[in-house]
Design an enzyme around this catalytic site. Structure first.
Site, PDB file in Angstrom:
ATOM      1  N   GLU A  93       0.835  -1.200   0.000  1.00  0.00           N
ATOM      2  CA  GLU A  93       0.000   0.000   0.000  1.00  0.00           C
ATOM      3  C   GLU A  93       0.873   1.254   0.000  1.00  0.00           C
ATOM      4  O   GLU A  93       1.983   1.264   0.538  1.00  0.00           O
ATOM      5  CB  GLU A  93      -0.902   0.000   1.232  1.00  0.00           C
ATOM      6  N   CYS A 106       3.709   8.644   1.121  1.00  0.00           N
ATOM      7  CA  CYS A 106       4.210   7.692   2.112  1.00  0.00           C
ATOM      8  C   CYS A 106       4.510   6.385   1.378  1.00  0.00           C
ATOM      9  O   CYS A 106       3.617   5.707   0.900  1.00  0.00           O
ATOM     10  CB  CYS A 106       3.129   7.514   3.180  1.00  0.00           C
ATOM     11  N   CYS A 113       6.801  -6.892   7.098  1.00  0.00           N
ATOM     12  CA  CYS A 113       7.907  -6.372   7.912  1.00  0.00           C
ATOM     13  C   CYS A 113       8.435  -7.502   8.775  1.00  0.00           C
ATOM     14  O   CYS A 113       7.654  -8.332   9.253  1.00  0.00           O
ATOM     15  CB  CYS A 113       7.402  -5.228   8.801  1.00  0.00           C
ATOM     16  N   CYS A 117       6.288  -4.776  15.847  1.00  0.00           N
ATOM     17  CA  CYS A 117       5.896  -3.750  16.816  1.00  0.00           C
ATOM     18  C   CYS A 117       4.431  -3.991  17.170  1.00  0.00           C
ATOM     19  O   CYS A 117       3.599  -4.169  16.277  1.00  0.00           O
ATOM     20  CB  CYS A 117       6.111  -2.359  16.233  1.00  0.00           C
ATOM     21  N   CYS A 120       1.397  -1.945  15.587  1.00  0.00           N
ATOM     22  CA  CYS A 120       1.431  -1.656  14.148  1.00  0.00           C
ATOM     23  C   CYS A 120       0.784  -2.782  13.352  1.00  0.00           C
ATOM     24  O   CYS A 120       1.118  -3.949  13.535  1.00  0.00           O
ATOM     25  CB  CYS A 120       2.879  -1.461  13.714  1.00  0.00           C
ATOM     26  N   CYS A 342      -1.268   6.193   9.677  1.00  0.00           N
ATOM     27  CA  CYS A 342      -0.019   5.546  10.108  1.00  0.00           C
ATOM     28  C   CYS A 342      -0.303   4.211  10.758  1.00  0.00           C
ATOM     29  O   CYS A 342      -1.154   4.112  11.636  1.00  0.00           O
ATOM     30  CB  CYS A 342       0.666   6.343  11.207  1.00  0.00           C
TER      31      CYS A 342
HETATM   32  N1  SAH Z   1       9.246   0.737   9.839  1.00  0.00           N
HETATM   33  C1  SAH Z   1       9.478   2.116   9.933  1.00  0.00           C
HETATM   34  C2  SAH Z   1       8.647   2.957   9.004  1.00  0.00           C
HETATM   35  C3  SAH Z   1       7.189   2.599   8.848  1.00  0.00           C
HETATM   36  S1  SAH Z   1       6.079   2.863  10.194  1.00  0.00           S
HETATM   37  C4  SAH Z   1       9.310   2.579  11.352  1.00  0.00           C
HETATM   38  O1  SAH Z   1       8.815   1.828  12.159  1.00  0.00           O
HETATM   39  O2  SAH Z   1       9.698   3.702  11.629  1.00  0.00           O
HETATM   40  C5  SAH Z   1       5.681   4.599  10.155  1.00  0.00           C
HETATM   41  C6  SAH Z   1       5.282   5.159  11.529  1.00  0.00           C
HETATM   42  O3  SAH Z   1       3.940   4.791  11.917  1.00  0.00           O
HETATM   43  C7  SAH Z   1       6.192   4.652  12.624  1.00  0.00           C
HETATM   44  O4  SAH Z   1       6.557   5.694  13.497  1.00  0.00           O
HETATM   45  C8  SAH Z   1       5.285   3.684  13.326  1.00  0.00           C
HETATM   46  O5  SAH Z   1       5.739   3.456  14.621  1.00  0.00           O
HETATM   47  C9  SAH Z   1       3.951   4.381  13.262  1.00  0.00           C
HETATM   48  N2  SAH Z   1       2.815   3.516  13.544  1.00  0.00           N
HETATM   49  C10 SAH Z   1       2.739   2.179  13.374  1.00  0.00           C
HETATM   50  N3  SAH Z   1       1.529   1.720  13.761  1.00  0.00           N
HETATM   51  C11 SAH Z   1       0.816   2.786  14.180  1.00  0.00           C
HETATM   52  C12 SAH Z   1      -0.524   2.947  14.677  1.00  0.00           C
HETATM   53  N4  SAH Z   1      -1.355   1.921  14.777  1.00  0.00           N
HETATM   54  N5  SAH Z   1      -0.924   4.201  14.994  1.00  0.00           N
HETATM   55  C13 SAH Z   1      -0.086   5.242  14.843  1.00  0.00           C
HETATM   56  N6  SAH Z   1       1.175   5.147  14.379  1.00  0.00           N
HETATM   57  C14 SAH Z   1       1.635   3.933  14.053  1.00  0.00           C
HETATM   58 FE1  SF4 Z   2       7.673  -2.683  10.930  1.00  0.00          FE
HETATM   59 FE2  SF4 Z   2       5.442  -1.457  11.756  1.00  0.00          FE
HETATM   60 FE3  SF4 Z   2       7.483  -1.759  13.431  1.00  0.00          FE
HETATM   61 FE4  SF4 Z   2       7.696  -0.016  11.390  1.00  0.00          FE
HETATM   62  S1  SF4 Z   2       6.272   0.120  13.117  1.00  0.00           S
HETATM   63  S2  SF4 Z   2       9.243  -1.525  12.059  1.00  0.00           S
HETATM   64  S3  SF4 Z   2       6.511  -1.117   9.817  1.00  0.00           S
HETATM   65  S4  SF4 Z   2       6.280  -3.416  12.527  1.00  0.00           S
END
Ligand code: SAH
Ligand code: SF4
Length: 359
Positions: A93, A106, A113, A117, A120, A342
Site C-alpha cells: 500500500e 508515504c 515487515c 511492533c 502496528c 499511520c
Molecule cells: N518501519 C518504519 C517505518 C514505517 S512505520 C518505522 O517503524 O519507523 C511509520 C510510523 O507509523 C512509525 O513511526 C510507526 O511506529 C507508526 N505507527 C505504526 N503503527 C501505528 C498505529 N497503529 N498508529 C499510529 N502510528 C503507528
Molecule cells: Fe515494521 Fe510497523 Fe514496526 Fe515499522 S512500526 S518496524 S513497519 S512493525
C-alpha cells in the site's frame, strides 16, 4: 529469448552503460532518462526525440514496467491510497497526504515487515520480501501519474515530499532503498531533494550513520517509549539496539543540525506510554539532540491491543515537551475512513508455504 532489462530502478550511470551496449550515445541515454523521470513516459513510442528505429530497438530489449494499481481510494479529507501489485503478484500500500501547498507520499520499502511492533498493523504481517529499487521508484511514478503532475510547473505540484513510512523497515532493505532514493533525488530526473525526504526507522542503529553520510535525508525515529522495558515490547528491535545506543546514533547523525532536526515519533497509547513522567523522561533523553517530537494519536486496527490516549492527555503531554523547547506537534490523523493512517497499512500478500525470504 533473453529477458528484457527493466529500466526503472537502474541508476543513471547504469542506464547509460546498458544503452551503450546497443549503440546509444550517452546524450541519448540522458534524453531517455528525462522522458521517464521528467515527462513520465510509459511507452518508448512517446519519446519523440528518439528515432522510430531506436524506439523499436528499446522495446525489444527493455521494459518500462510500473506496478499495477489493484485499487485506488480517496478519503473524504483528500488523502489517497493505492494498493499496488508488483510484477510477482505481491501487493503493497502507498498513501498520498495532501496539504494546502504541499503533499507527502508515504512510500513502502518491504512487503510486510520482519519486525513485530505490537501497535502496528503491518507488524502483524510476516515479511514477504524486500522491495527492489524498481518497486520503490515505481511507487513515485504511479503517484505522479495519479496526481496528474507530470506536465505541471514544479511550483504548482502538490507532490513535494517523500516519507519512507509505509510498510516495512527501510534500513533492513538499505541497498534497494538507497538506490531508489538516489534515482529520485537525481537533479536531471524527479529531483526531489534530500531535504524533502524523510526516512523513518524503528532503530536499526548500525545503518543510521551510513544513511546520513550517503543519502543525507531527514531522519525520523520511531521511539514510542522512554524506558527499555516498555520499548522492548512496543518496538522489539529495542532488545537488540536499546534506547541509549539509538540516541547515541542520533546524536552523531551526520545530516542533522538545528535547521534539519531529527523527528522522534511517539505514538500515544492510553495508559501505556502517555503519562507526565513519560513526557519528562522524553525531554531528558532528547537533551542535546537536534530534535522535534511528532506525537501520533494511535490509529486502531481490528483486534489491536491498544487504545488511543485522550485528547486532553495528548495535549498535556505535548505541553510538557513544548515547554522544554522541543516542538511537538500532534500529527493530524488523515485518511482513516480508507484505512490509510499511520500503522494501518497491510496487504493480503502472504509468504507461500516453504518460500524462503530473499533478503
Ligand atoms: N518501519 C518504519 C517505518 C514505517 S512505520 C518505522 O517503524 O519507523 C511509520 C510510523 O507509523 C512509525 O513511526 C510507526 O511506529 C507508526 N505507527 C505504526 N503503527 C501505528 C498505529 N497503529 N498508529 C499510529 N502510528 C503507528
Ligand atoms: Fe515494521 Fe510497523 Fe514496526 Fe515499522 S512500526 S518496524 S513497519 S512493525
Amino acid at each position: 529469448m533473453t529477458e528484457k532489462t527493466e529500466i526503472i530502478g537502474l541508476s543513471r550511470n547504469e542506464l547509460i552503460e546498458k544503452l551503450s551496449e546497443y549503440g546509444f550515445e550517452s546524450f541519448r541515454a540522458k534524453q531517455i532518462w528525462q522522458w521517464i523521470y521528467v515527462k513520465g513516459a510509459t511507452e518508448f513510442s512517446q519519446m519523440t526525440s528518439i528515432a522510430k528505429k531506436q524506439q523499436a530497438m528499446l522495446g525489444e530489449h527493455f521494459t518500462l514496467t510500473r506496478p499495477k494499481i489493484s485499487r485506488a481510494l480517496t478519503s473524504v479529507d483528500g488523502t489517497r491510497k493505492w494498493l499496488l501489485e508488483m510484477s510477482d503478484g505481491n501487493k503493497i500500500e502507498m498513501v498520498f497526504i495532501p496539504e494546502e501547498d504541499r503533499g507527502a507520499l508515504c512510500v513502502s520499502s518491504q512487503v510486510g515487515c520482519t519486525l513485530t511492533c505490537s501497535f502496528c498493523h503491518t507488524g502483524t504481517m510476516p515479511l514477504v520480501r524486500n522491495l527492489t529499487a524498481s518497486d520503490i521508484v515505481g511507487q513515485i511514478l504511479i503517484a505522479r501519474d495519479g496526481l496528474e503532475e507530470w506536465d505541471k510547473r514544479r511550483e504548482d505540484c502538490l507532490f513535494t515530499n517523500i516519507v519512507m513510512m509505509g510498510m516495512g523497515e527501510p534500513l533492513f532493505n538499505y541497498d534497494n532503498v538507497a538506490k531508489a532514493l538516489q534515482i529520485i533525488m537525481d537533479g536531471e530526473g524527479i529531483a526531489i531533494s534530500k531535504r524533502r525526504i524523510t526516512l523513518s526507522t524503528s532503530g536499526v542503529v548500525p545503518m543510521i550513520e551510513r544513511c546520513g553520510n550517503e543519502l543525507g535525508v531527514n531522519l525520523a525515529i520511531s521511539l514510542h517509549a522512554v524506558r527499555d522495558e516498555l520499548r522492548d515490547i512496543l518496538v522489539p528491535i529495542n532488545k537488540k539496539y536499546p534506547i541509549k545506543e539509538l540516541l547515541e546514533a542520533c546524536r552523531n547523525y551526520p545530516a542533522a543540525n538545528n535547521a534539519r532536526r531529527i523527528t522522534f515519533e511517539y505514538v500515544m497509547l492510553k495508559g501505556i506510554n502517555d503519562s507526565d513522567n513519560d513526557a519528562h523522561e522524553l525531554v531528558r533523553l532528547l537533551k542535546g539532540i537536534h530534535a522535534k517530537v511528532n506525537l501520533i494519536p494511535f490509529n486502531p486496527w481490528p483486534d489491536a491491543p491498544y487504545e488511543c490516549s485522550s485528547r486532553n492527555r495528548i495535549r498535556a503531554f505535548a505541553d510538557i515537551v513544548n515547554a522544554a523547547g522541543f516542538s511537538s506537534p500532534v500529527r493530524a490523523t488523515r485518511g482513516q475512513d480508507i484505512f490509510a493512517a499511520c500503522g494501518q497499512l497491510k496487504s493480503d500478500s502472504e509468504r507461500k508455504k516453504g518460500q524462503k525470504v530473499v533478503l
